[in-house]
Enzyme design. Sequence first.
Site, PDB file in Angstrom:
ATOM      1  N   CYS A  90       8.862   4.690   9.613  1.00 30.68           N
ATOM      2  CA  CYS A  90       8.200   3.649   8.815  1.00 30.68           C
ATOM      3  C   CYS A  90       8.141   2.296   9.524  1.00 30.68           C
ATOM      4  O   CYS A  90       7.458   1.380   9.062  1.00 30.68           O
ATOM      5  CB  CYS A  90       8.876   3.511   7.459  1.00 30.68           C
ATOM      6  N   HIS A 384       2.492   2.239   0.683  1.00 29.05           N
ATOM      7  CA  HIS A 384       3.220   2.326   1.952  1.00 29.05           C
ATOM      8  C   HIS A 384       2.631   3.404   2.859  1.00 29.05           C
ATOM      9  O   HIS A 384       3.123   4.525   2.905  1.00 29.05           O
ATOM     10  CB  HIS A 384       4.708   2.592   1.634  1.00 29.05           C
ATOM     11  N   CYS A 414      13.251  -0.145   6.565  1.00 32.52           N
ATOM     12  CA  CYS A 414      14.123   1.014   6.743  1.00 32.52           C
ATOM     13  C   CYS A 414      13.242   2.175   7.191  1.00 32.52           C
ATOM     14  O   CYS A 414      12.055   2.204   6.866  1.00 32.52           O
ATOM     15  CB  CYS A 414      14.830   1.361   5.432  1.00 32.52           C
TER      16      CYS A 414
HETATM   17  C1  LIG Z   1       7.757   9.362  -6.534  1.00 24.95           C
HETATM   18  C2  LIG Z   1       6.562  10.284  -6.307  1.00 24.95           C
HETATM   19  C3  LIG Z   1       7.014  11.732  -6.200  1.00 24.95           C
HETATM   20  C4  LIG Z   1       5.630  10.109  -7.513  1.00 24.95           C
HETATM   21  O1  LIG Z   1       4.453  10.785  -7.260  1.00 24.95           O
HETATM   22  P1  LIG Z   1       3.393  11.078  -8.425  1.00 24.95           P
HETATM   23  O2  LIG Z   1       4.010  11.963  -9.442  1.00 24.95           O
HETATM   24  O3  LIG Z   1       2.133  11.501  -7.773  1.00 24.95           O
HETATM   25  O4  LIG Z   1       3.209   9.626  -9.038  1.00 24.95           O
HETATM   26  P2  LIG Z   1       2.186   9.138 -10.109  1.00 24.95           P
HETATM   27  O5  LIG Z   1       1.493   7.950  -9.591  1.00 24.95           O
HETATM   28  O6  LIG Z   1       1.341  10.270 -10.591  1.00 24.95           O
HETATM   29  O7  LIG Z   1       3.147   8.655 -11.261  1.00 24.95           O
HETATM   30  C5  LIG Z   1       3.806   9.582 -12.126  1.00 24.95           C
HETATM   31  C6  LIG Z   1       3.728   9.031 -13.536  1.00 24.95           C
HETATM   32  O8  LIG Z   1       4.401   7.786 -13.572  1.00 24.95           O
HETATM   33  C7  LIG Z   1       3.533   6.785 -14.091  1.00 24.95           C
HETATM   34  N1  LIG Z   1       3.813   5.520 -13.408  1.00 24.95           N
HETATM   35  C8  LIG Z   1       3.993   5.347 -12.078  1.00 24.95           C
HETATM   36  N2  LIG Z   1       4.227   4.044 -11.827  1.00 24.95           N
HETATM   37  C9  LIG Z   1       4.210   3.407 -13.003  1.00 24.95           C
HETATM   38  C10 LIG Z   1       4.388   2.062 -13.393  1.00 24.95           C
HETATM   39  N3  LIG Z   1       4.629   1.113 -12.512  1.00 24.95           N
HETATM   40  N4  LIG Z   1       4.303   1.760 -14.701  1.00 24.95           N
HETATM   41  C11 LIG Z   1       4.044   2.696 -15.618  1.00 24.95           C
HETATM   42  N5  LIG Z   1       3.866   4.014 -15.319  1.00 24.95           N
HETATM   43  C12 LIG Z   1       3.944   4.339 -14.022  1.00 24.95           C
HETATM   44  C13 LIG Z   1       2.140   7.300 -13.798  1.00 24.95           C
HETATM   45  O9  LIG Z   1       1.183   6.782 -14.653  1.00 24.95           O
HETATM   46  C14 LIG Z   1       2.308   8.783 -13.991  1.00 24.95           C
HETATM   47  O10 LIG Z   1       2.245   9.044 -15.356  1.00 24.95           O
HETATM   48  P3  LIG Z   1       1.523  10.365 -15.908  1.00 24.95           P
HETATM   49  O11 LIG Z   1       2.324  11.503 -15.341  1.00 24.95           O
HETATM   50  O12 LIG Z   1       1.620  10.223 -17.384  1.00 24.95           O
HETATM   51  O13 LIG Z   1       0.141  10.325 -15.359  1.00 24.95           O
HETATM   52  C15 LIG Z   1       5.792   9.903  -5.007  1.00 24.95           C
HETATM   53  O14 LIG Z   1       5.184   8.650  -5.148  1.00 24.95           O
HETATM   54  C16 LIG Z   1       6.721   9.894  -3.818  1.00 24.95           C
HETATM   55  O15 LIG Z   1       7.061  10.947  -3.281  1.00 24.95           O
HETATM   56  N6  LIG Z   1       7.143   8.701  -3.376  1.00 24.95           N
HETATM   57  C17 LIG Z   1       8.091   8.551  -2.304  1.00 24.95           C
HETATM   58  C18 LIG Z   1       7.396   8.489  -1.010  1.00 24.95           C
HETATM   59  C19 LIG Z   1       8.392   8.433   0.104  1.00 24.95           C
HETATM   60  O16 LIG Z   1       9.316   9.196   0.199  1.00 24.95           O
HETATM   61  N7  LIG Z   1       8.172   7.498   0.982  1.00 24.95           N
HETATM   62  C20 LIG Z   1       9.009   7.326   2.104  1.00 24.95           C
HETATM   63  C21 LIG Z   1       9.684   6.042   1.950  1.00 24.95           C
HETATM   64  S1  LIG Z   1      10.769   5.814   3.296  1.00 24.95           S
END
Ligand SMILES: CC(C)(COP(=O)(O)OP(=O)(O)OC[C@H]1O[C@@H](n2cnc3c(N)ncnc32)[C@H](O)[C@@H]1OP(=O)(O)O)[C@@H](O)C(=O)NCCC(=O)NCCS
Length: 427
Positions: A90, A384, A414
Amino acid sequence: MTSPRVALIGGCRTPFAKAGTVYRQLTALDLAKACVRELVERTELDASIVDTVVMGQVIPSVKAPNLGREVVFGTGLPPGIPAHTVNRACASANEAIVAVTLAIQSGRAQVGLAGGAESLSDVPILHSKKMAQALVEASRARSLGARIRTFASIRPRDLVPDTPAIAEPSTGLTMGQSAEKMAKENSISREEQDRIAYLSHRNLAAALDDGRLAPEICRVWVPPDYQTVATVDNLLRRDTTLEALAALPPVFDKRYGTVTAGNSSPLTDGAAVVLLMAEDRARALGYTPLAFVREWATAAVDPGGQLLMGPGLAIPKCLDRAGLKLSDMDVIEMHEAFAAQVASNIQALESETWAKEKLGKTAAVGKVDRERINVNGGSIAVGHPFGATGARLTTSLARELQRRNGKYGLLSVCAQGGMGFAMILER
Ligand SMILES: CC(C)(COP(=O)(O)OP(=O)(O)OC[C@H]1O[C@@H](n2cnc3c(N)ncnc32)[C@H](O)[C@@H]1OP(=O)(O)O)[C@@H](O)C(=O)NCCC(=O)NCCS
């Protein structure tokens, strides 16, 4: 001979988008080209003076693995510019910025472009080992019969595609599971994580609304018909409230966890790039630098411990090298992989125990002023795209430093493998 100061002249990024949405037909290269073209135009750069291009990408495109070099083509840059691609997970765009900085400091370059791109809509989908072997053998077979026989041992399970996991190869834990572990071991509450996520969205919304971020975001006309134009980050949720965040179920430990889709950075497509020059060259060309690279540091922890604690080591290392204190920093950009990681690293910087045990110091690194950190939103709200985030942070930090008429700005990232990156910019 003293080495030249490295000036950050400008930076530009595409709007960041949730993977699988507006950029789903595009590659990381398409996104990188769009923002390099735009930066060259916005800075009125004479492309013939560019000495080097370095780009970061974490999940390389199989058909164009040297993103840096491919970016040179079709962006108005002369084909004679050597270019390469780096991967520090990252912190890849940061590493690209370091590569150009070192080239300028050592006199090997005077002008360079550095950044990165990622398309999580376009990750390579792999065949299973057995299927891949059968395909290779089939391509070598001399008759139709022999070709068909190579597939004889293939079973339905061998047809299941293998997609790259966002997981630590050495431990098998995903980034999300690692964040969950940090939240538990450091007693980071769900409320604290949701508060960080809420501020990320609120601050980004305010920064977009008053036009503060407009000069660093370009438009992307989306092929094939170019009717759709991406103008703004599509991950921002203006309707985010603490209550809505609190209602989301945990994702990585469904029973006892606190890390949710709301307090994690999302899977994102995007690109970002900066223009760096030797100070004298910049001034001779009539450019006013936004900021200068003062210092940087990398550090690493054992991924088997708390994976995303690298900034807790890289930040003090960078401050020490620069001879500066945390309290000297006017603005801080801390990459938000997960709110739990931000809170854990802030906790470490403010902890005497961390200082004693991990840094061999008697006092904590310092208090993190919450009014100075991620003031224009962070990766939770902006998104990101792994290879690009470092260049976004660098441009945003420099521009916010200028806006506040500050002297020093600090950024940290990180990264997979337990790594951390920190850089200080100065004006
Ligand atoms: C966490 C993760 C699994 C979520 O993925 P996802 O399920 O596709 O996420 P979504 O955007 O569909 O959100 C899931 C739900 O939360 C809700 N939501 C997400 N953010 C929200 C917020 N800020 N406020 C309100 N609701 C929220 C969405 O509306 C969705 O609701 P629904 O299921 O009723 O439609 C994914 O983003 C992920 O893997 N992130 C980590 C990435 C990572 O590892 N990066 C490396 C960093 S080093």
